[in-house]
Design a protein around this motif. Structure first.
Motif, PDB file in Angstrom:
ATOM      1  N   HIS A 101      -7.061  -7.471  -3.327  1.00  0.00           N
ATOM      2  CA  HIS A 101      -7.542  -6.951  -2.077  1.00  0.00           C
ATOM      3  C   HIS A 101      -8.852  -7.415  -1.669  1.00  0.00           C
ATOM      4  O   HIS A 101      -9.365  -7.132  -0.471  1.00  0.00           O
ATOM      5  CB  HIS A 101      -8.045  -5.421  -2.306  1.00  0.00           C
ATOM      6  CG  HIS A 101      -9.004  -5.079  -3.512  1.00  0.00           C
ATOM      7  ND1 HIS A 101     -10.271  -5.163  -3.185  1.00  0.00           N
ATOM      8  CD2 HIS A 101      -8.795  -4.594  -4.861  1.00  0.00           C
ATOM      9  CE1 HIS A 101     -10.931  -4.789  -4.215  1.00  0.00           C
ATOM     10  NE2 HIS A 101      -9.953  -4.706  -5.381  1.00  0.00           N
ATOM     11  N   ALA A 156      -3.705  -8.200  -0.437  1.00  0.00           N
ATOM     12  CA  ALA A 156      -2.691  -7.006  -0.394  1.00  0.00           C
ATOM     13  C   ALA A 156      -3.370  -6.037  -1.586  1.00  0.00           C
ATOM     14  O   ALA A 156      -3.831  -6.425  -2.384  1.00  0.00           O
ATOM     15  CB  ALA A 156      -1.402  -7.358  -0.806  1.00  0.00           C
ATOM     16  N   ASP A 157      -3.213  -4.863  -1.248  1.00  0.00           N
ATOM     17  CA  ASP A 157      -3.486  -3.589  -2.061  1.00  0.00           C
ATOM     18  C   ASP A 157      -2.086  -3.348  -2.629  1.00  0.00           C
ATOM     19  O   ASP A 157      -1.170  -3.039  -2.215  1.00  0.00           O
ATOM     20  CB  ASP A 157      -3.752  -2.599  -1.007  1.00  0.00           C
ATOM     21  CG  ASP A 157      -4.446  -1.247  -2.152  1.00  0.00           C
ATOM     22  OD1 ASP A 157      -3.660  -0.957  -3.016  1.00  0.00           O
ATOM     23  OD2 ASP A 157      -5.365  -0.607  -1.699  1.00  0.00           O
ATOM     24  N   ARG A 164      -0.938  -0.739  -3.720  1.00  0.00           N
ATOM     25  CA  ARG A 164      -0.381   0.544  -3.599  1.00  0.00           C
ATOM     26  C   ARG A 164       0.413   0.413  -2.199  1.00  0.00           C
ATOM     27  O   ARG A 164       0.887   1.480  -1.839  1.00  0.00           O
ATOM     28  CB  ARG A 164      -1.692   1.543  -3.504  1.00  0.00           C
ATOM     29  CG  ARG A 164      -2.139   1.636  -4.767  1.00  0.00           C
ATOM     30  CD  ARG A 164      -3.253   2.423  -4.825  1.00  0.00           C
ATOM     31  NE  ARG A 164      -4.591   1.523  -4.051  1.00  0.00           N
ATOM     32  CZ  ARG A 164      -5.880   1.995  -4.009  1.00  0.00           C
ATOM     33  NH1 ARG A 164      -6.356   3.132  -4.515  1.00  0.00           N
ATOM     34  NH2 ARG A 164      -6.791   1.315  -3.496  1.00  0.00           N
ATOM     35  N   ASP A 165       0.435  -0.672  -1.507  1.00  0.00           N
ATOM     36  CA  ASP A 165       0.969  -0.961  -0.297  1.00  0.00           C
ATOM     37  C   ASP A 165       2.178  -1.747  -0.366  1.00  0.00           C
ATOM     38  O   ASP A 165       2.314  -2.874  -0.449  1.00  0.00           O
ATOM     39  CB  ASP A 165      -0.111  -1.548   0.463  1.00  0.00           C
ATOM     40  CG  ASP A 165       0.369  -1.769   2.232  1.00  0.00           C
ATOM     41  OD1 ASP A 165       1.634  -1.566   2.429  1.00  0.00           O
ATOM     42  OD2 ASP A 165      -0.316  -1.842   2.976  1.00  0.00           O
ATOM     43  N   THR A 166       3.542  -1.083  -0.223  1.00  0.00           N
ATOM     44  CA  THR A 166       4.536  -1.659  -0.541  1.00  0.00           C
ATOM     45  C   THR A 166       4.840  -2.647   0.882  1.00  0.00           C
ATOM     46  O   THR A 166       5.335  -3.696   0.496  1.00  0.00           O
ATOM     47  CB  THR A 166       5.736  -0.683  -0.469  1.00  0.00           C
ATOM     48  OG1 THR A 166       7.031  -1.270  -0.795  1.00  0.00           O
ATOM     49  CG2 THR A 166       5.962   0.181   0.903  1.00  0.00           C
ATOM     50  N   ASP A 167       4.376  -2.346   1.955  1.00  0.00           N
ATOM     51  CA  ASP A 167       4.699  -3.424   2.810  1.00  0.00           C
ATOM     52  C   ASP A 167       3.983  -4.713   2.652  1.00  0.00           C
ATOM     53  O   ASP A 167       4.418  -5.882   2.882  1.00  0.00           O
ATOM     54  CB  ASP A 167       4.219  -2.899   4.310  1.00  0.00           C
ATOM     55  CG  ASP A 167       5.046  -1.894   4.788  1.00  0.00           C
ATOM     56  OD1 ASP A 167       6.229  -1.733   4.264  1.00  0.00           O
ATOM     57  OD2 ASP A 167       4.617  -0.996   5.524  1.00  0.00           O
ATOM     58  N   ALA A 168       2.630  -4.553   2.113  1.00  0.00           N
ATOM     59  CA  ALA A 168       1.922  -5.643   1.761  1.00  0.00           C
ATOM     60  C   ALA A 168       2.467  -6.398   0.831  1.00  0.00           C
ATOM     61  O   ALA A 168       2.415  -7.680   0.539  1.00  0.00           O
ATOM     62  CB  ALA A 168       0.273  -5.327   1.493  1.00  0.00           C
ATOM     63  N   SER A 216      -1.973   5.513  -9.272  1.00  0.00           N
ATOM     64  CA  SER A 216      -1.506   4.707  -8.021  1.00  0.00           C
ATOM     65  C   SER A 216      -1.687   3.184  -8.293  1.00  0.00           C
ATOM     66  O   SER A 216      -0.790   2.432  -7.700  1.00  0.00           O
ATOM     67  CB  SER A 216      -2.035   5.336  -6.760  1.00  0.00           C
ATOM     68  OG  SER A 216      -3.525   4.867  -6.842  1.00  0.00           O
ATOM     69  N   GLY A 228       1.482   0.671  -8.626  1.00  0.00           N
ATOM     70  CA  GLY A 228       1.205  -0.613  -8.263  1.00  0.00           C
ATOM     71  C   GLY A 228       2.470  -1.665  -9.102  1.00  0.00           C
ATOM     72  O   GLY A 228       2.555  -2.754  -8.149  1.00  0.00           O
ATOM     73  N   LEU A 260       5.803  -0.835  -7.502  1.00  0.00           N
ATOM     74  CA  LEU A 260       6.053  -1.541  -6.181  1.00  0.00           C
ATOM     75  C   LEU A 260       5.992  -2.947  -6.214  1.00  0.00           C
ATOM     76  O   LEU A 260       6.784  -3.712  -5.483  1.00  0.00           O
ATOM     77  CB  LEU A 260       4.964  -1.054  -5.221  1.00  0.00           C
ATOM     78  CG  LEU A 260       5.030   0.693  -4.966  1.00  0.00           C
ATOM     79  CD1 LEU A 260       3.593   0.756  -3.864  1.00  0.00           C
ATOM     80  CD2 LEU A 260       6.315   1.133  -4.240  1.00  0.00           C
TER      81      LEU A 260
END
Length: 295
Positions: A39, A65-66, A68-72, A120, A125, A128
């Motif tokens: 991140h 990317a984080d 926790r962010d599926t799109d990222a 998360s 993480g 995901l």
């Protein structure tokens, strides 16, 4: 180096520092191309800038990317394939530690916030990342290597939140090894304590605290492991990651975890109970049920 990962393409979450960076560097030394995910863009760029000239541009890349962010994460996988043509290995590694915050040192509100944040990152993480990567890994008969911990098997490697999260990750290794077989192998590495920049949850104000500071404070003292004279630098934990990513060396291995903990599993812990101090915390209100006198 063995060259076991010649031609391998790997994506490493939490790859900008600590163990993730050490794994990425070892993979490149073994012949792989690597995309590091994190991140902190500045940290990722600094990691790549520190690499030797002959591999920096050809076999390194980064993606912000984080986890926790599926799109990222999907975008990171897409960027990996666009840059290097495929994906062979996912190293799910990004995580935080709870600095052994015991149940009795947290209020209910702190416990709730810590649980949400740590799970998360450390559990969701990983899940995901696996969801984002599995399609590409099926194409290459690739693998997933998850960073677990001695806390995946034993107590006192963290507080209740961290220990529960790492036990959950052990379950993920086993479940995904079944679900993704026979095309994708899923294994884990369970390191012990090391000198790394692992941080804590912001939920309890530990986001700036680093394990490295504790190692610096205790420099020269023997670690509480049988191999107390061995190094505890992240680079010394990376061989198991190479083995599990190398198809020719570990092709039949899935659903397994390699412990790299300096022997803590055979030593045990010095204290027979973790709650010997609890009576002192509540002694004003505790009485002996038989006599009614203070306990």
């Amino acid at each position: 180096m063995s060259g076991w990962l010649e031609g391998n393409v790997a994506l490493v979450t939490g790859g900008g520092s600590g163990l993730g960076r050490a794994v990425a560097e070892r993979y490149v030394a073994e012949g792989a191309s690597v995309v590091i995910v994190g991140h902190d863009d500045a940290q990722l760029k600094a990691t790549i800038a520190a690499q030797p000239d002959d591999v920096r541009d050809s076999r390194w890349a980064s993606y912000v990317a984080d986890v926790r962010d599926t799109d990222a994460l999907h975008a990171a996988v897409d960027a990996t394939v666009a840059r290097f043509g495929k994906l062979d290995t996912l190293v799910a590694n990004a995580g935080i530690w709870d600095f052994q915050r015991q149940l009795t040192r947290l209020s209910g509100a702190q416990l709730s916030r810590t649980f949400d944040e740590l799970f998360s990152v450390n559990v969701k993480g990983y899940l995901l990342a696996a969801e984002a990567a599995w399609r590409e890994l099926v194409k290459t008969r690739g693998c997933i290597v998850m960073t677990l911990s001695n806390a995946s098997f034993y107590t006192a490697g963290g507080g209740p939140v961290y220990t529960a999260a790492k036990h959950a990750c052990l379950g993920l290794v086993r479940e995904l090894a079944y679900e993704l077989a026979p095309r994708v192998r899923v294994n884990g590495v369970a390191p012990g304590g090391m000198n790394t920049d692992l941080r804590g949850p912001a939920a309890v104000g530990l986001e700036e605290r680093s394990i490295s500071a504790s190692f610096a404070k205790n420099a020269g003292s023997k670690a509480v492991i049988p191999l107390h004279d061995s190094s505890v630098e992240p680079a010394d934990f990376t061989a198991a990651y190479v083995l599990l990513a190398a198809r020719e060396q570990s092709g039949p291995i899935t659903g397994e975890v390699i412990s790299v903990d300096g022997g803590i599993g055979v030593r045990g812990f010095a204290s027979p109970a973790g709650g010997d101090h609890l009576l002192d915390l509540v002694s004003d209100t505790v009485t002996d049920p038989a006599t009614g006198a203070p306990a």
